[in-house]
Design a protein around this motif. Structure first.
Motif, PDB file in Angstrom:
ATOM      1  N   TYR A 146       0.760  -1.048   0.055  1.00 11.66           N
ATOM      2  CA  TYR A 146      -0.082  -0.075  -0.015  1.00 11.66           C
ATOM      3  C   TYR A 146       1.005   1.195   0.127  1.00 11.66           C
ATOM      4  O   TYR A 146       2.050   1.181   0.514  1.00 11.66           O
ATOM      5  CB  TYR A 146      -1.016  -0.028   1.197  1.00 11.66           C
ATOM      6  N   GLU A 147       0.360   2.154  -0.548  1.00 13.91           N
ATOM      7  CA  GLU A 147       1.298   3.526  -0.558  1.00 13.91           C
ATOM      8  C   GLU A 147       0.717   4.391   0.466  1.00 13.91           C
ATOM      9  O   GLU A 147       1.357   5.399   0.878  1.00 13.91           O
ATOM     10  CB  GLU A 147       0.799   4.312  -2.013  1.00 13.91           C
ATOM     11  N   ALA A 148      -0.633   4.159   1.007  1.00 19.04           N
ATOM     12  CA  ALA A 148      -1.151   4.794   2.015  1.00 19.04           C
ATOM     13  C   ALA A 148      -1.817   3.688   2.987  1.00 19.04           C
ATOM     14  O   ALA A 148      -2.249   2.647   2.646  1.00 19.04           O
ATOM     15  CB  ALA A 148      -2.309   5.676   1.704  1.00 19.04           C
ATOM     16  N   ILE A 149      -1.919   3.959   4.348  1.00 15.86           N
ATOM     17  CA  ILE A 149      -2.328   2.979   5.274  1.00 15.86           C
ATOM     18  C   ILE A 149      -3.889   2.841   5.121  1.00 15.86           C
ATOM     19  O   ILE A 149      -4.657   4.054   5.120  1.00 15.86           O
ATOM     20  CB  ILE A 149      -2.130   3.380   6.829  1.00 15.86           C
ATOM     21  N   PRO A 150      -4.339   1.563   4.953  1.00 13.58           N
ATOM     22  CA  PRO A 150      -5.682   1.242   4.707  1.00 13.58           C
ATOM     23  C   PRO A 150      -6.557   1.729   5.955  1.00 13.58           C
ATOM     24  O   PRO A 150      -6.015   1.389   6.946  1.00 13.58           O
ATOM     25  CB  PRO A 150      -5.634  -0.043   4.368  1.00 13.58           C
ATOM     26  N   PRO A 151      -7.672   2.421   5.583  1.00 12.14           N
ATOM     27  CA  PRO A 151      -8.706   2.595   6.899  1.00 12.14           C
ATOM     28  C   PRO A 151      -8.937   1.383   7.696  1.00 12.14           C
ATOM     29  O   PRO A 151      -9.065   1.379   9.077  1.00 12.14           O
ATOM     30  CB  PRO A 151      -9.868   3.143   6.339  1.00 12.14           C
ATOM     31  N   GLU A 152      -8.944   0.082   7.036  1.00 13.01           N
ATOM     32  CA  GLU A 152      -9.084  -1.019   8.085  1.00 13.01           C
ATOM     33  C   GLU A 152      -8.035  -1.288   8.923  1.00 13.01           C
ATOM     34  O   GLU A 152      -8.192  -1.601  10.161  1.00 13.01           O
ATOM     35  CB  GLU A 152      -9.269  -2.262   6.914  1.00 13.01           C
ATOM     36  N   LEU A 153      -6.968  -0.908   8.660  1.00 14.58           N
ATOM     37  CA  LEU A 153      -5.750  -1.276   9.486  1.00 14.58           C
ATOM     38  C   LEU A 153      -5.638  -0.323  10.460  1.00 14.58           C
ATOM     39  O   LEU A 153      -5.271  -0.595  11.661  1.00 14.58           O
ATOM     40  CB  LEU A 153      -4.473  -1.439   8.490  1.00 14.58           C
ATOM     41  N   ILE A 154      -6.010   0.974  10.153  1.00 15.46           N
ATOM     42  CA  ILE A 154      -6.074   2.038  11.352  1.00 15.46           C
ATOM     43  C   ILE A 154      -7.014   1.357  12.481  1.00 15.46           C
ATOM     44  O   ILE A 154      -6.715   1.673  13.406  1.00 15.46           O
ATOM     45  CB  ILE A 154      -6.289   3.344  10.742  1.00 15.46           C
ATOM     46  N   GLY A 155      -8.254   1.086  11.914  1.00 18.90           N
ATOM     47  CA  GLY A 155      -9.297   0.633  12.927  1.00 18.90           C
ATOM     48  C   GLY A 155      -8.889  -0.661  13.616  1.00 18.90           C
ATOM     49  O   GLY A 155      -9.021  -0.700  14.753  1.00 18.90           O
ATOM     50  N   ARG A 156      -8.136  -1.325  12.998  1.00 16.06           N
ATOM     51  CA  ARG A 156      -7.365  -2.611  13.836  1.00 16.06           C
ATOM     52  C   ARG A 156      -6.577  -2.094  15.120  1.00 16.06           C
ATOM     53  O   ARG A 156      -6.351  -2.656  15.933  1.00 16.06           O
ATOM     54  CB  ARG A 156      -7.003  -3.777  12.943  1.00 16.06           C
ATOM     55  N   ALA A 157      -5.712  -1.286  14.228  1.00 12.42           N
ATOM     56  CA  ALA A 157      -4.685  -0.718  15.504  1.00 12.42           C
ATOM     57  C   ALA A 157      -5.295  -0.014  16.507  1.00 12.42           C
ATOM     58  O   ALA A 157      -4.927  -0.130  17.777  1.00 12.42           O
ATOM     59  CB  ALA A 157      -3.544   0.234  14.565  1.00 12.42           C
ATOM     60  N   ALA A 158      -6.333   0.795  16.323  1.00 13.74           N
ATOM     61  CA  ALA A 158      -6.990   1.421  17.365  1.00 13.74           C
ATOM     62  C   ALA A 158      -7.716   0.441  18.570  1.00 13.74           C
ATOM     63  O   ALA A 158      -7.681   0.843  19.559  1.00 13.74           O
ATOM     64  CB  ALA A 158      -7.965   2.302  16.915  1.00 13.74           C
ATOM     65  N   ALA A 159      -8.424  -0.380  17.717  1.00 14.00           N
ATOM     66  CA  ALA A 159      -9.219  -1.463  18.534  1.00 14.00           C
ATOM     67  C   ALA A 159      -8.197  -2.285  19.395  1.00 14.00           C
ATOM     68  O   ALA A 159      -8.135  -2.506  20.642  1.00 14.00           O
ATOM     69  CB  ALA A 159      -9.689  -2.638  17.451  1.00 14.00           C
ATOM     70  N   LYS A 160      -6.929  -2.654  18.794  1.00 18.94           N
ATOM     71  CA  LYS A 160      -5.827  -3.306  19.597  1.00 18.94           C
ATOM     72  C   LYS A 160      -5.344  -2.403  20.917  1.00 18.94           C
ATOM     73  O   LYS A 160      -5.188  -2.946  21.812  1.00 18.94           O
ATOM     74  CB  LYS A 160      -4.855  -3.688  18.667  1.00 18.94           C
ATOM     75  N   ALA A 161      -4.927  -0.992  20.649  1.00 19.59           N
ATOM     76  CA  ALA A 161      -4.661  -0.220  21.538  1.00 19.59           C
ATOM     77  C   ALA A 161      -5.436  -0.151  22.722  1.00 19.59           C
ATOM     78  O   ALA A 161      -5.164  -0.016  23.769  1.00 19.59           O
ATOM     79  CB  ALA A 161      -4.496   1.165  20.906  1.00 19.59           C
ATOM     80  N   LEU A 162      -6.978  -0.221  22.570  1.00 19.18           N
ATOM     81  CA  LEU A 162      -7.871   0.067  23.325  1.00 19.18           C
ATOM     82  C   LEU A 162      -8.009  -1.113  24.256  1.00 19.18           C
ATOM     83  O   LEU A 162      -8.247  -0.981  25.530  1.00 19.18           O
ATOM     84  CB  LEU A 162      -9.276   0.507  22.661  1.00 19.18           C
ATOM     85  N   GLU A 163      -7.820  -2.084  23.751  1.00 19.55           N
ATOM     86  CA  GLU A 163      -7.689  -3.559  24.398  1.00 19.55           C
ATOM     87  C   GLU A 163      -6.727  -3.612  25.369  1.00 19.55           C
ATOM     88  O   GLU A 163      -6.763  -4.310  26.627  1.00 19.55           O
ATOM     89  CB  GLU A 163      -7.716  -4.588  23.449  1.00 19.55           C
ATOM     90  N   MET A 164      -5.670  -2.995  25.214  1.00 17.62           N
ATOM     91  CA  MET A 164      -4.631  -2.865  26.178  1.00 17.62           C
ATOM     92  C   MET A 164      -4.695  -2.046  27.423  1.00 17.62           C
ATOM     93  O   MET A 164      -3.867  -2.282  28.474  1.00 17.62           O
ATOM     94  CB  MET A 164      -3.109  -2.452  25.399  1.00 17.62           C
ATOM     95  N   GLU A 165      -5.401  -1.274  27.533  1.00 21.07           N
ATOM     96  CA  GLU A 165      -5.782  -0.369  28.700  1.00 21.07           C
ATOM     97  C   GLU A 165      -6.575  -1.090  29.632  1.00 21.07           C
ATOM     98  O   GLU A 165      -7.387  -1.759  29.656  1.00 21.07           O
ATOM     99  CB  GLU A 165      -6.604   0.869  28.545  1.00 21.07           C
TER     100      GLU A 165
END
Length: 50
Positions: A31-50
């Motif tokens: 990808y030349e830009a970060i796909p929205p799906e990947l941003i969403g997955r990263a946000a969900a993973k970060a929220l699980e860590m709290e």
């Protein structure tokens, strides 16, 4: 997930392939830009860590 350098003709910031830009390789796709799906997955993973 890895980042690579490439000369691409489709990226405006590269000046039509005259410079190098960064690409993202994830699950065998590039990808030349970060796909929205990947941003969403990263946000969900970060929220699980709290």
């Amino acid at each position: 997930m890895t980042t690579t350098s490439c000369s691409c003709a489709s990226c405006d910031s590269c000046g039509g392939g005259n410079a190098e830009c960064r690409t993202l390789r994830y699950n065998g796709e590039e990808y030349e830009a970060i796909p929205p799906e990947l941003i969403g997955r990263a946000a969900a993973k970060a929220l699980e860590m709290e």
